[in-house]
Design a protein around this motif. Structure first.
Motif, PDB file in Angstrom:
ATOM      1  N   THR A  69      21.902   6.383  30.253  1.00  0.00           N
ATOM      2  CA  THR A  69      22.892   6.345  29.172  1.00  0.00           C
ATOM      3  C   THR A  69      23.435   4.922  29.075  1.00  0.00           C
ATOM      4  OG1 THR A  69      24.732   6.963  30.625  1.00  0.00           O
ATOM      5  CG2 THR A  69      23.592   8.751  29.478  1.00  0.00           C
ATOM      6  N   PHE A  94      26.405   2.606  26.827  1.00  0.00           N
ATOM      7  CA  PHE A  94      27.569   2.652  25.945  1.00  0.00           C
ATOM      8  C   PHE A  94      27.936   1.230  25.522  1.00  0.00           C
ATOM      9  CE2 PHE A  94      29.115   7.027  26.759  1.00  0.00           C
ATOM     10  CZ  PHE A  94      28.296   7.361  27.818  1.00  0.00           C
ATOM     11  N   ARG A 121      21.425   7.953  24.831  1.00  0.00           N
ATOM     12  CA  ARG A 121      20.918   8.701  25.968  1.00  0.00           C
ATOM     13  C   ARG A 121      19.410   8.689  25.883  1.00  0.00           C
ATOM     14  NH1 ARG A 121      23.127  14.377  26.146  1.00  0.00           N
ATOM     15  NH2 ARG A 121      21.264  15.055  25.053  1.00  0.00           N
ATOM     16  N   VAL A 138      22.942  10.430  32.949  1.00  0.00           N
ATOM     17  CA  VAL A 138      23.301  11.563  32.100  1.00  0.00           C
ATOM     18  C   VAL A 138      24.111  12.582  32.886  1.00  0.00           C
ATOM     19  CG1 VAL A 138      22.390  13.536  30.819  1.00  0.00           C
ATOM     20  CG2 VAL A 138      21.350  11.294  30.547  1.00  0.00           C
ATOM     21  N   GLY A 156      25.700  17.034  26.710  1.00  0.00           N
ATOM     22  CA  GLY A 156      25.151  16.751  28.029  1.00  0.00           C
ATOM     23  C   GLY A 156      25.619  15.460  28.652  1.00  0.00           C
ATOM     24  N   SER A 157      26.374  14.667  27.925  1.00  0.00           N
ATOM     25  CA  SER A 157      26.897  13.410  28.467  1.00  0.00           C
ATOM     26  C   SER A 157      28.414  13.459  28.523  1.00  0.00           C
ATOM     27  CB  SER A 157      26.476  12.226  27.588  1.00  0.00           C
ATOM     28  OG  SER A 157      25.077  12.097  27.555  1.00  0.00           O
TER      29      SER A 157
END
Lengths: 113, 114
Positions: free
Chosen positions: A31, A33, A50, A97, B98-99
């Motif tokens: 993941t 950000f 993701r 995740v 899911g995150s």
């Protein structure tokens, strides 16, 4: 030790110019950000991915910002055209995740004049 | 909308004292809470986290307390040192697709005087 890297660390540009910021997430993290930090707004989530797929970019001004992950080792945030109000520190963070913790890079300090 | 806020923007303490940094959150559905430390010129760094089904968790010199009744989170730092000077953020996390997606508070600046 493993860490998130960001380039450039500092960027000064003129209004109207294109800016591209790059991030290398920690190897194995799935993941990614993007955040923007200003004194007025604090840390704002711009977009996240993701497994390289964009899940949410509702925090970004769609007309000028774009975020991509061309491969698992590179995430990019592009602003075109840049405006003075985009001046901020942009952080990239990566994680797993299945986990809640994000590991932040050192940030890119953007100044648009 | 939902938001995370901090009671005190700046906290000044003497070296060796204990520090308490507070945070109010408003989303009772949050699954996790994390405290981050951000030193000048650096990105936020994880300190400690706590699940919503816990009310206390201890780390090395730090303790996080969670009071779900009043939606309050605190970070306690024992024997504060000059190296603890930084901005501290609390974050509440919601699971989405899911995150875990965090919402950060505005931060509290901790100043430790030698």
């Amino acid at each position: 030790d493993a860490r998130v890297t960001q380039t450039p660390r500092h960027k000064v540009t003129e209004m109207g110019q294109e800016v591209t910021m790059r991030c290398q997430p920690i190897l194995g993290h799935n993941t990614v950000f993007w955040y923007r930090q200003t004194m007025m707004q604090g840390l704002e989530l711009l977009a996240y991915f993701r497994n390289r797929a964009p899940l949410d970019d509702s925090g970004m001004p769609k007309d000028r910002f774009s975020a991509e992950m061309p491969d698992a080792t590179l995430a990019t945030l592009k602003i075109q055209p840049s405006e003075p109000r985009d001046s901020a520190v942009y952080f990239c963070a990566s994680g797993l995740v299945t986990g809640s913790v994000q590991y932040f890079g050192p940030g890119t300090r953007l100044t648009v004049t | 909308g939902e938001s995370v806020g901090l009671h005190l923007p700046t906290l000044s303490v003497q070296e060796g004292d204990n520090s308490i940094i507070n945070c109010a959150y408003s989303n009772s559905a949050s699954d996790y809470f994390i405290w981050y430390k951000q030193e000048s010129g650096k990105g936020p760094q994880f300190i400690i986290d706590i699940r919503s089904n816990m009310d206390k968790r201890q780390g090395q010199r730090v303790t996080v307390l969670l009071n779900k009744t009043v939606k309050h989170l605190s970070l306690q730092i024992a024997a504060t040192q000059p190296g603890d000077s930084a901005v501290y953020f609390c974050a509440e996390l919601l699971q989405s697709g899911g995150s875990y997606i965090p919402t950060f508070g505005r931060g509290t600046s901790l100043i430790v005087h030698p």
